[in-house]
Scaffold this motif. Structure first.
Motif, short mmCIF file in Angstrom:
data_model
loop_
_atom_site.label_atom_id
_atom_site.label_comp_id
_atom_site.label_asym_id
_atom_site.label_seq_id
_atom_site.Cartn_x
_atom_site.Cartn_y
_atom_site.Cartn_z
N LEU A 120 0.68 -1.20 -0.09
CA LEU A 120 -0.18 0.05 -0.05
C LEU A 120 0.73 1.10 -0.08
N VAL A 121 0.65 2.24 -0.92
CA VAL A 121 1.46 3.54 -1.12
C VAL A 121 0.39 4.44 -0.52
N SER A 122 0.81 5.02 0.74
CA SER A 122 -0.29 6.01 1.12
C SER A 122 0.12 7.41 1.45
N ALA A 123 -0.70 8.40 1.67
CA ALA A 123 -0.28 9.66 1.92
C ALA A 123 -0.12 9.50 3.59
N THR A 124 0.43 10.42 4.34
CA THR A 124 0.27 10.50 5.64
C THR A 124 -0.92 11.09 6.38
N VAL A 125 -0.90 12.18 5.81
CA VAL A 125 -2.20 13.11 6.26
C VAL A 125 -2.72 13.76 5.15
N PHE A 126 -3.94 14.36 5.31
CA PHE A 126 -4.64 15.33 4.18
C PHE A 126 -5.85 15.81 4.79
N LYS A 127 -5.83 17.09 5.00
CA LYS A 127 -6.81 17.70 5.78
C LYS A 127 -7.06 17.22 7.14
N THR A 128 -8.21 16.55 7.48
CA THR A 128 -8.45 16.09 8.71
C THR A 128 -8.21 14.36 8.81
#
Length: 547
Positions: A120-128
Motif C-alpha cells: 500500500l502506497v499512502s499519504a500520511t495526512v490530508f486535511k483532517t
C-alpha cells in the motif's frame, strides 16, 4: 423504423500496446516537453524526467518483491507520486488498486482484503484525515498486506534510491512478458448501499479510452490539461492522465483536493488549454469571486462529466470560461469509463443538451428495461454499452459481474436514455432514481433542468420521498445564489405552474448550502432520501408497504 443502436466507426485503429510501452513511445517523441506540473508545490517533470522517476518507482517496487499480478494499493489525494505509481505499476504488470481518499477504517479494511493488496502506497495526512494512523489500525487485520510506503517519508525516498540503483534492463524483460489484455487496475465503484465492487480493467480498456477521449478533444503536445478531478477515479487517471500521456500533453494538478480558487489560478498561470470537472466543480468555479481577474484566454476545451450536466451550467462554461470546444462525456467505471462524447464540431444545442454520440470502436443501444429488446429511436429505455471498454469483471465476484454484463457482453448501465434520429444520446435519469408518483413515472433530471432556469437557484436536485397517498412525492433540494431570499414551496410551485405538469411540481423544498457528495462529485441521492424522511417527518409514510 430505426432502432436505438449505434456503432462507433473510426479510421483510427485501437492501440494494441501496454501503458508502459505507450508512455515510452511518447517520451521518445517529446522528451523535453512538460509532462506533469504540481501547481501547489511548483514541482515539474519533463517527459524524460517523468519516465526516469516512473522507472525508479517501478524498480523500487520490484526490489521489494512486487511482481506481475500483485495488487498495489494507492490511497492519497492528487499528487505527483500518485501518477508515478500509476505508470510504475503498469510497467511491472502489477494491478493498481485505487482507493477513495474519503474512505475511513471500515472501508479501507474491506478494499485491502477484498483485493488482496500486498503493498500500500499512502499519504500520511490530508486535511483532517490521518491516513498513516488509519493504516496502522487496519494493518493487523489485512493478511495479504506486507508492505506500506508513506509518501514523503524516508521509506519512500529509499524506494526511489533503490530503483535508481537497479538494472534498468529488468523493466525491459518484464515488459516483454506483458499483454495489453492483462488486468492492470481495480477501481471500486461508489457503494451507496452495501460494500463497493471492484471493477477490474486492463491496459487495453483504459489506455484506449484515454487515447480516444484525447482524440475527440483534439489533444497534441501543445495541450496542458488542468485536472482537479480525483486521480483515484477514471475521470482523473484515464480521461486526464492517460489522455495526456498518449498525446504528449501536460497534466497540471491544481491542488491535492478540489479548490475552485486554486483551479482558476493553476489554469491561468500554467496557460492551460483544457479544464476538467464534474458539474458541481464548474458551478463552484463560475461562482468563485476571483473568476473576473483570472486570465483564462488559453482555455479552448475541457470535459464536463461524472454526473448529469445541467444545460445552463454548460452554457456558462462556454460563455464565461471561454471553453468553446468543451465536451460532455458519459460513462461509468465499468466501461473504462467513456461510452459517448460530444464533438467540437457539434452544434451548440447538441453540446449543451446531449451526451453526444457513441465513442470510436464502441457500440451502444437503448433497450426496454423489462424485455431487453432494443427500442425505436426516440423511445426511452436502458442504455447498454459493448466493446473494448467493458471491464473484465468485478474482482472475484462473478455473480455480480453476471448481473450487469449479459451473455453477449453488453454492459447494462442502469441509466435511462433516449437516442434521437441522428444517434445523439440524452441521459434522462437512473432507473433506480425514477420516481413513481400516483402511477406516473417521473424522471428527476427533467425537473432539475427546469429549476436551473429560476434566477435564484444555483443548483438543484430532485428526489422522491415517501407519501401515503401517492406512494412517492417530489422534493427539491436547492442551493440559492448569494443574497437570494428564502424560497418557499409555494413560491416554487408558482414558478413551475403552467410550465410543468402538476404531478412533476415538487411538493417539498429544502434549502441547503451543499449536497451530500461522493469524492467524485456525484450527489448521493440515497443519503438525501434517508435524510428527507427525518426532515419532513415521514417515518409513517416510509413504513407504508406498496405492491
Amino acid at each position: 423504423m430505426t432502432l436505438s443502436y449505434a456503432s462507433g466507426v473510426s479510421k483510427t485503429p485501437l492501440l494494441g500496446d501496454t501503458i508502459g510501452a505507450n508512455l515510452d513511445r511518447t517520451v521518445e517523441l517529446h522528451p523535453d516537453r512538460d509532462a506533469l506540473v504540481e501547481y501547489a508545490t511548483d514541482r515539474r517533470w519533463t517527459y524524460a524526467r517523468f519516465a526516469a522517476d516512473v522507472d525508479a518507482v517501478a524498480l523500487g517496487l520490484h526490489a521489494r518483491g512486487i511482481r506481475k499480478g500483485d495488487r498495489v494499493g494507492i490511497w492519497a489525494p492528487n499528487c505527483a507520486e500518485w501518477m508515478l505509481v500509476q505508470y510504475a505499476t503498469a510497467k511491472l504488470g502489477a494491478i493498481l488498486v485505487t482507493i477513495n481518499p474519503s474512505y475511513r477504517v471500515h472501508e479501507l479494511e474491506f478494499v485491502l482484503n477484498q483485493a488482496g493488496v500486498r503493498t500500500l502506497v499512502s499519504a500520511t495526512v490530508f486535511k483532517t484525515s490521518d491516513y498513516a494512523g488509519m493504516v496502522e489500525q487496519v494493518r493487523p487485520r489485512c493478511k495479504a498486506l506486507t508492505d506500506v510506503l508513506l509518501i514523503g517519508t524516508p521509506a519512500w525516498e529509499e524506494l526511489l534510491r533503490a530503483g535508481r540503483a537497479a538494472d534498468p534492463e529488468v523493466l525491459a524483460e518484464i515488459g516483454a512478458g506483458l499483454s495489453a489484455d492483462d488486468p492492470i487496475n481495480i477501481q471500486y465503484t461508489s457503494g451507496t448501499t452495501g460494500f463497493p465492487k471492484g471493477a477490474t480493467l486492463s491496459h487495453h480498456n483504459i489506455l484506449n479510452n484515454g487515447y480516444f477521449v484525447g482524440e475527440l478533444c483534439g489533444y497534441d503536445e501543445e495541450d496542458r490539461i488542468c485536472v482537479p478531478v480525483p486521480f483515484y477515479h477514471c475521470f482523473g487517471m484515464v480521461m486526464g492522465n492517460l489522455a495526456a500521456t498518449s498525446h504528449g500533453s501536460c497534466v497540471v494538478i491544481p491542488a491535492p483536493g478540489f479548490d475552485a480558487r486554486a483551479t482558476l489560478q493553476a489554469a491561468a498561470s500554467e496557460r492551460c488549454t483544457s479544464l476538467y470537472g464534474v458539474p458541481t466543480m464548474f458551478i463552484a468555479v463560475l461562482n468563485e469571486p476571483s473568476l473576473g481577474s483570472a486570465d483564462l484566454s488559453g482555455l479552448r476545451t475541457g470535459i464536463m462529466a461524472g454526473s448529469p450536466c445541467p444545460v445552463e451550467v454548460m452554457k456558462q462554461v462556454i460563455d464565461r470560461l471561454g471553453m468553446g470546444e468543451v465536451t460532455i462525456c458519459y460513462g461509468m467505471t465499468e466501461t473504462s469509463p467513456v461510452s459517448t462524447q460530444t464533438r467540437a464540431d457539434d452544434t451548440l444545442d447538441r453540446r449543451v443538451s446531449t451526451v453526444g454520440t457513441v465513442h470510436p470502436h464502441l457500440e451502444v443501444k437503448v433497450v426496454d428495461p423489462v424485455t431487453g429488446v432494443t427500442v425505436p429511436r426516440g423511445t426511452p429505455g436502458e442504455l447498454c454499452t459493448r466493446g473494448y471498454s467493458v471491464m473484465l469483471g468485478y474482482w472475484e465476484e462473478p455473480d455480480k459481474t453476471a448481473e450487469v454484463i449479459d451473455a453477449a457482453r453488453w454492459m447494462h448501465t442502469g441509466d435511462l436514455a433516449v437516442m434521437d434520429g441522428d444517434g445523439y444520446v440524452n441521459i434522462t435519469g437512473r432507473i433506480k432514481d425514477m420516481v413513481i408518483r400516483g402511477g406516473e413515472n417521473v424522471y428527476p433530471r427533467e425537473i432539475e433542468e427546469f429549476l436551473y432556469t429560476h434566477p435564484d437557484i444555483v443548483d438543484a436536485q430532485v428526489i422522491g420521498v415517501p407519501d401515503e397517498r401517492y406512494g412517492e412525492e417530489l422534493m427539491a433540494w436547492v442551493r440559492l445564489r448569494d443574497g437570494a431570499e428564502a424560497l418557499t414551496p409555494e413560491a416554487l410551485r408558482k414558478f413551475c405552474d403552467g410550465q410543468l405538469a402538476r404531478y412533476k411540481i415538487p411538493r417539498y423544498v429544502h434549502i441547503v448550502q451543499e449536497f451530500p457528495m461522493t469524492i467524485t462529485g456525484k450527489v448521493r441521492k440515497v443519503q438525501m432520501r434517508a435524510e428527507a424522511v427525518d426532515i419532513l417527518g415521514l417515518a409513517d409514510a416510509a413504513a407504508t408497504k406498496h405492491a
